[in-house]
Design a protein around this motif. Structure first.
Motif, PDB file in Angstrom:
ATOM      1  N   TYR A 144       0.838  -1.192   0.000  1.00 47.26           N
ATOM      2  CA  TYR A 144       0.000   0.000   0.000  1.00 47.26           C
ATOM      3  C   TYR A 144       0.875   1.244   0.000  1.00 47.26           C
ATOM      4  O   TYR A 144       1.776   1.388   0.823  1.00 47.26           O
ATOM      5  CB  TYR A 144      -0.925   0.004   1.222  1.00 47.26           C
TER       6      TYR A 144
ATOM      7  N   ASP B 116       0.458   4.284   0.907  1.00 48.30           N
ATOM      8  CA  ASP B 116       0.462   5.150   2.081  1.00 48.30           C
ATOM      9  C   ASP B 116       1.374   4.631   3.180  1.00 48.30           C
ATOM     10  O   ASP B 116       1.786   5.382   4.071  1.00 48.30           O
ATOM     11  CB  ASP B 116      -0.963   5.330   2.625  1.00 48.30           C
ATOM     12  N   ALA B 117       1.708   3.341   3.134  1.00 55.74           N
ATOM     13  CA  ALA B 117       2.583   2.752   4.150  1.00 55.74           C
ATOM     14  C   ALA B 117       4.022   2.619   3.683  1.00 55.74           C
ATOM     15  O   ALA B 117       4.901   2.257   4.455  1.00 55.74           O
ATOM     16  CB  ALA B 117       2.047   1.369   4.556  1.00 55.74           C
TER      17      ALA B 117
ATOM     18  N   ARG C 279       6.769   4.374   3.313  1.00 57.80           N
ATOM     19  CA  ARG C 279       7.272   5.683   3.716  1.00 57.80           C
ATOM     20  C   ARG C 279       8.466   6.120   2.880  1.00 57.80           C
ATOM     21  O   ARG C 279       8.634   7.298   2.581  1.00 57.80           O
ATOM     22  CB  ARG C 279       7.680   5.650   5.195  1.00 57.80           C
TER      23      ARG C 279
END
Length: 376
Positions: free
Chosen positions: A211, A213-214, A216
């Motif tokens: 994902y 959004d994870a 980083r």
């Protein structure tokens, strides 16, 4: 201005397969793709599962050796779980050559394939391009990927849940690595999915997905870090190819068709929500799509389009969508380590084998196809 029965936007496997089937039904078909070469912009590892190999006539010489062994690694990468099938479960294709093979098959059937032509928009059947003269199309097939512009222009559903993947492909010396599928479950490198290493007999594929959004530090950084010491990898030799792109994992979209067109492949969300495999679904849905389009253009009956109903197909995905959501929520390496420990038990191994070796990754469209036999 040229007029065609069907315009297919996107010359991936779904678009070319649909185009060939429609051309075989004596429809005038045009395929456009913004890429100038089908070997550019490949976004799939090219893993074909046994069910696809059994049901579709894929060129054997473009497929790597059969893979029967899958190794599941916890984040620690200690003591992987080995699952072995008594038959070949996977084969990795040379996708550039597979696309070219599909292109020749579509053209042999009568479809016209234009590369280097970017779809711009459509209104009332009038289609504009960047790189070619406009055309008038009776029907449009959107095979233009996970973030389909055709879907938006036609007012159809669009994908909203994605993984993002990246992969390094490099040459190997044939016979130097075993035909195994190495899968690393580690949310630090692949949150919500996994890292993988598999070979097609000539090339090794090393990849990660997760994902966005994870991720980083970004998918490319994670891929490079994983590739440095990925299990089962072969030492790179020669130039390195990189691939990547979004993977829709929200399941088949509900509204897939309207009187102006329909969606296939990633544009339709035709990807297994849990495993993120899309090659088998794209071929199966393309066969149903071609039958529906031919039936609709022959009769003008909009009830025919209702047979291409994503809501009905989604019912087979309920369990896998739930597992996808559960998997997405595991962000702790310790939790994944514990989950892999559970998989070592008999019941856990049976569940893993069912997911990896089972036949139920995508709904069977054959009962629906039988209704359109007169249009073949």
């Amino acid at each position: 201005m040229q007029t065609v029965d069907v315009l297919v936007v996107g010359a991936g496997l779904a678009g070319l397969h649909t185009a060939r089937l429609l051309a075989q039904r004596d429809l005038s078909v045009m395929v456009v793709d913004r890429r100038r070469s089908l070997s550019a912009g490949i976004r799939t590892t090219g893993i074909f599962v046994r069910r696809t190999l059994d049901d579709f006539d894929l060129p054997d010489h473009l497929l790597g050796p059969g893979v029967r062994d899958v190794l599941l690694y916890p984040p620690s990468r200690r003591a992987p779980i080995r699952l072995t099938s008594d038959r070949d479960e996977y084969r990795v294709a040379d996708m550039a050559a597979v696309y070219e093979h599909a292109r020749r098959a579509a053209e042999s059937a009568g479809a016209r394939v234009l590369l280097g032509v970017r779809y711009v928009d459509v209104s009332m059947g009038f289609v504009r391009f960047d790189g070619a003269e406009p055309v008038t199309a009776r029907f449009i097939v959107g095979a233009d990927g996970a973030r389909s512009r055709v879907a938006r222009d036609l007012g159809l559903d669009v994908n909203r849940r994605f993984l993002v993947g990246a992969e390094i492909v490099h040459p190997i010396v044939p016979g130097t690595t075993a035909p195994e599928f190495h899968c690393v479950l580690d949310p630090r490198i692949a949150p919500g999915y996994l890292g993988w290493v598999i070979n097609d007999g000539r090339h090794a594929h090393v990849g990660v997905a997760g994902y966005p959004d994870a991720m980083r530090t970004g998918v490319r950084h994670l891929l490079d870090a994983f590739a440095a010491d990925a299990p089962g990898r072969a030492a790179p030799a020669g130039p390195v190819e990189r691939r990547g792109g979004p993977i829709p994992v929200g399941g088949v979209l509900r509204r897939l068709a309207c009187p102006a067109g329909l969606l296939v492949g990633d544009a339709a969300g035709a990807v297994s929500p849990l495993t993120a495999g899309g090659l088998d679904p794209c071929l199966r849905m393309s066969e149903l799509a071609a039958a529906v389009v031919a039936g609709y253009l022959c009769t003008g009956d909009q009830r025919v389009l209702r047979q291409y109903d994503g809501s009905a197909l989604r019912t087979r995905f309920r369990g896998r969508l739930l597992l996808r959501r559960a998997f997405a929520g595991i962000r702790s390496p310790a939790a994944v380590e514990a989950a892999v420990t559970l998989l070592r038990a008999r019941a856990g191994r049976a569940l893993a084998a069912r997911i990896l070796f089972g036949d139920g990754s995508f709904p069977d469209v054959n009962p629906r196809l039988e209704r359109f036999s007169s249009y073949r």
